[in-house]
Design an enzyme around this catalytic site. Structure first.
Site, PDB file in Angstrom:
ATOM      1  N   ARG A  50      67.246   6.161  47.724  1.00 48.15           N
ATOM      2  CA  ARG A  50      65.960   6.623  46.923  1.00 48.15           C
ATOM      3  C   ARG A  50      65.819   6.240  45.461  1.00 48.15           C
ATOM      4  O   ARG A  50      66.799   5.412  45.137  1.00 48.15           O
ATOM      5  CB  ARG A  50      66.438   8.385  46.871  1.00 48.15           C
ATOM      6  CG  ARG A  50      67.515   8.519  46.147  1.00 48.15           C
ATOM      7  CD  ARG A  50      67.826  10.051  46.091  1.00 48.15           C
ATOM      8  NE  ARG A  50      69.075  10.217  45.653  1.00 48.15           N
ATOM      9  CZ  ARG A  50      69.755  10.082  44.428  1.00 48.15           C
ATOM     10  NH1 ARG A  50      68.848   9.619  43.410  1.00 48.15           N
ATOM     11  NH2 ARG A  50      71.184  10.244  44.228  1.00 48.15           N
TER      12      ARG A  50
ATOM     13  N   GLU B  32      90.873   6.564  50.375  1.00 43.56           N
ATOM     14  CA  GLU B  32      90.805   5.159  49.766  1.00 43.56           C
ATOM     15  C   GLU B  32      91.476   5.271  48.525  1.00 43.56           C
ATOM     16  O   GLU B  32      91.962   6.228  48.057  1.00 43.56           O
ATOM     17  CB  GLU B  32      89.148   4.857  49.512  1.00 43.56           C
ATOM     18  CG  GLU B  32      88.397   5.707  48.432  1.00 43.56           C
ATOM     19  CD  GLU B  32      87.225   5.312  48.290  1.00 43.56           C
ATOM     20  OE1 GLU B  32      86.357   4.800  49.505  1.00 43.56           O
ATOM     21  OE2 GLU B  32      86.294   5.612  47.394  1.00 43.56           O
TER      22      GLU B  32
ATOM     23  N   HIS C  43      80.757  14.586  36.656  1.00 43.01           N
ATOM     24  CA  HIS C  43      80.129  13.744  37.730  1.00 43.01           C
ATOM     25  C   HIS C  43      78.331  13.785  37.432  1.00 43.01           C
ATOM     26  O   HIS C  43      77.911  13.034  38.239  1.00 43.01           O
ATOM     27  CB  HIS C  43      80.433  14.061  39.138  1.00 43.01           C
ATOM     28  CG  HIS C  43      81.764  13.990  39.540  1.00 43.01           C
ATOM     29  ND1 HIS C  43      82.670  13.106  39.286  1.00 43.01           N
ATOM     30  CD2 HIS C  43      82.687  14.830  40.042  1.00 43.01           C
ATOM     31  CE1 HIS C  43      83.838  13.237  39.809  1.00 43.01           C
ATOM     32  NE2 HIS C  43      83.678  14.263  40.118  1.00 43.01           N
TER      33      HIS C  43
HETATM   34  P1  ADP Z   1      79.323  11.780  45.608  1.00 42.66           P
HETATM   35  O1  ADP Z   1      78.388  11.567  46.876  1.00 42.66           O
HETATM   36  O2  ADP Z   1      79.847  13.321  46.171  1.00 42.66           O
HETATM   37  O3  ADP Z   1      78.800  11.980  44.400  1.00 42.66           O
HETATM   38  P2  ADP Z   1      80.951   9.691  45.135  1.00 42.66           P
HETATM   39  O4  ADP Z   1      81.472   8.806  46.191  1.00 42.66           O
HETATM   40  O5  ADP Z   1      79.611   8.988  44.513  1.00 42.66           O
HETATM   41  O6  ADP Z   1      80.783  11.107  45.673  1.00 42.66           O
HETATM   42  O7  ADP Z   1      82.180   9.893  44.272  1.00 42.66           O
HETATM   43  C1  ADP Z   1      81.739  10.735  42.980  1.00 42.66           C
HETATM   44  C2  ADP Z   1      82.640  10.537  41.815  1.00 42.66           C
HETATM   45  O8  ADP Z   1      83.998  10.709  42.159  1.00 42.66           O
HETATM   46  C3  ADP Z   1      82.630   9.074  41.368  1.00 42.66           C
HETATM   47  O9  ADP Z   1      81.617   9.003  40.431  1.00 42.66           O
HETATM   48  C4  ADP Z   1      84.014   8.918  40.602  1.00 42.66           C
HETATM   49  O10 ADP Z   1      83.981   9.525  39.435  1.00 42.66           O
HETATM   50  C5  ADP Z   1      84.790   9.429  41.684  1.00 42.66           C
HETATM   51  N1  ADP Z   1      85.277   8.884  42.552  1.00 42.66           N
HETATM   52  C6  ADP Z   1      84.955   8.602  43.578  1.00 42.66           C
HETATM   53  N2  ADP Z   1      85.924   7.691  44.459  1.00 42.66           N
HETATM   54  C7  ADP Z   1      86.757   7.351  43.734  1.00 42.66           C
HETATM   55  C8  ADP Z   1      87.871   6.264  43.480  1.00 42.66           C
HETATM   56  N3  ADP Z   1      88.020   5.923  44.802  1.00 42.66           N
HETATM   57  N4  ADP Z   1      88.572   6.345  42.528  1.00 42.66           N
HETATM   58  C9  ADP Z   1      88.248   6.828  41.231  1.00 42.66           C
HETATM   59  N5  ADP Z   1      87.160   7.708  41.213  1.00 42.66           N
HETATM   60  C10 ADP Z   1      86.555   8.065  42.523  1.00 42.66           C
END
Ligand code: ADP
Length: 454
Positions: free
Chosen positions: A292, A200, A235
């Site tokens: 959750r 993405e 994160h």
């Molecule tokens: P996880 O389930 O591993 O925590 P997430 O989808 O919540 O994965 O993504 C974790 C972090 O990665 C997000 O909080 C953000 O900081 C970064 N991130 C994820 N997708 C994107 C994106 N498309 N653009 C910018 N940062 C992203």
């Protein structure tokens, strides 16, 4: 309503659930590991059952021991809290098959939203804004290369089963994309037993905006507005607030409503959080759904007056949501800081050991959700969060000042905590302006490290 609930968790969230159970006239049974023997929250439980040694794999993650504890204690339902087994659809399934109500979504709803590719597909259908990118997990690298060229670099490769920031790779050009897909596939296969990845658009300098939702088993779902959790390190969220500062009310309503529609369409019952990233123009892109209750749920409770944990138990027992969307209003501002037993001056090293001093703050609008106290020995086995300080005030500026006062009153020692760090972050000009993004904490930590060396 249930007579007895088993809590498959520990620490502050176990205590939070015990309190909710008791208010509802429910007995609370806790399971614990031998490392948590004598844990202060266990004193509040109606019964506590040891299910194994310290390592979570041998206790809090051991499904058969938790089920056995529910059987011997004649519990009717199991509350998973957050972390541990809370997002494990197999566990929810086993609870159901063993005759216990799982306090959370059905395994079907959990699968529909917990898998990132499925969730994105459903979100597209229901009008929840998502990142542009591949529709499905990548079968063919050439297809991913084509999509990346269309949506333009930078892009991010992510694991469909992802969690904890694993299985992600940022790619700034085609060569990086090709190696990134391979690397993310391998990492995801090793970490989750599922090598499926998708691509993405990668958003720079975003803010983290998440919508609290809650549904029942009768097809109702509402949102409880949003939280901004942009203060993060690696994160991990450090500070969370509600509502998100500076967001256009119309845009907020639209995205919050789309989140409620998403969980309604997934036939979701219980609390869920729909996470988004927001860009500078206040465009929203869904990240994932957490199926959750979350660590930061109290800020939403403070501004809406809804008890999310109690409502979650009531809907699991089959009750209808006791409110509709029209009843939900934002009242004032709330901020939560996570009190972690870590030493920010030494690379955030976890601090196990005895808490000798513990003096909690008080006053109007001050809430503490914590299992810690003087004489409590922090075991080395689990995450380092020993509590949460939540402050509520009529507006954001007052809330920040009130929170600073509470942090100055809060004395914990000799273990080091994140209290001094929070005092500095709350004074950071970007945070104060409400213009902070998800990288400001790490940028600032780097800056002060450089200054300290010079
Ligand atoms: P996880 O389930 O591993 O925590 P997430 O989808 O919540 O994965 O993504 C974790 C972090 O990665 C997000 O909080 C953000 O900081 C970064 N991130 C994820 N997708 C994107 C994106 N498309 N653009 C910018 N940062 C992203």
């Amino acid at each position: 309503m249930f007579k007895r609930v088993l809590i498959a968790n520990r620490g502050e969230i176990a205590l939070r659930i015990i309190r909710a159970c008791h208010e509802l006239g429910i007995e609370a049974v806790c399971v614990y590991s031998s490392a948590d023997k004598g844990g202060p929250w266990l004193e509040q439980a109606d019964r506590a059952i040891c299910i194994g040694p310290g390592p979570s794999k041998e206790s809090y993650l051991k499904i058969e021991r938790i089920i056995a504890a529910a059987e011997v204690s004649h519990a009717e339902a199991i509350h998973p809290g957050y972390g541990f087994l809370s997002e494990n659809a197999h566990f929810a399934e086993v609870c159901r098959a063993s005759g216990f109500e799982f306090i959370g979504p059905s395994p079907e709803a959990m699968n529909a939203l917990g898998d990132k590719v499925n969730c994105k597909r459903l979100a597209r259908k229901t009008g929840t804004p998502v990142f542009p990118g591949t529709e499905d997990a990548i079968e063919d690298i050439e297809e991913a290369v084509k999509v990346a060229a269309e949506i333009q670099y930078p892009v991010i490769v992510k694991a469909r089963a992802g969690g904890g920031g694993r299985g992600m790779r940022i790619a700034r050009d085609e060569a990086e994309l090709r190696t990134g897909i391979e690397a993310a596939r391998q990492e995801a296969a090793a970490a989750f037993g599922d090598g499926g990845v998708y691509v993405e658009k990668f958003l720079e300098n975003a803010r983290h905006f998440e919508v609290q939702t809650i549904g029942d088993k009768h097809g109702h779902a509402v949102h409880l507005y949003e939280r901004d959790c942009s203060s993060q390190r690696r994160h991990q969220k450090l500070i969370e607030e509600a509502p998100a500062p500076g967001v256009d009310p119309k845009k907020r309503d639209r995205v919050c409503e789309s989140a409620a529609t998403l969980i309604r369409e997934a036939k979701y019952s219980g609390a869920a959080t729909v996470e988004f990233l927001m860009d500078r123009h206040q465009n929203f892109y869904m990240l994932e759904v957490n199926t959750r209750v979350q660590v930061e749920h109290p800020v939403t409770e403070m501004i809406t007056g809804v008890d999310i944990v109690k409502t979650g138990i009531r809907v699991a027992a089959g009750e209808e949501l006791p409110f509709t969307q029209k009843d939900i209003h934002i009242n004032g501002h709330a901020i939560e800081v996570r009190i972690n037993a870590e030493d920010p001056d030494r690379g955030f090293m976890p601090q196990a050991g005895l808490i000798e001093t513990y003096a909690a703050p008080g006053g109007p609008g001050v809430r503490i959700d914590s299992h810690a106290r003087a004489g409590y020995r922090i075991p080395p086995n689990y995450d380092s969060m020993i509590g949460k300080l939540i402050v509520h005030a009529p507006d954001r500026a007052t809330c920040i000042e009130r929170l600073k006062g509470a942090l100055r009153e809060f004395k914990i020692g000799p273990v080091k905590t994140t209290i001094p760090l929070h005092l500095k972050l709350l004074d950071h000009p970007d945070f104060r302006a409400g213009s902070h993004d998800i990288h400001y904490v790490e940028r600032w930590l780097k800056e002060i490290a450089v200054t300290a060396k010079a």
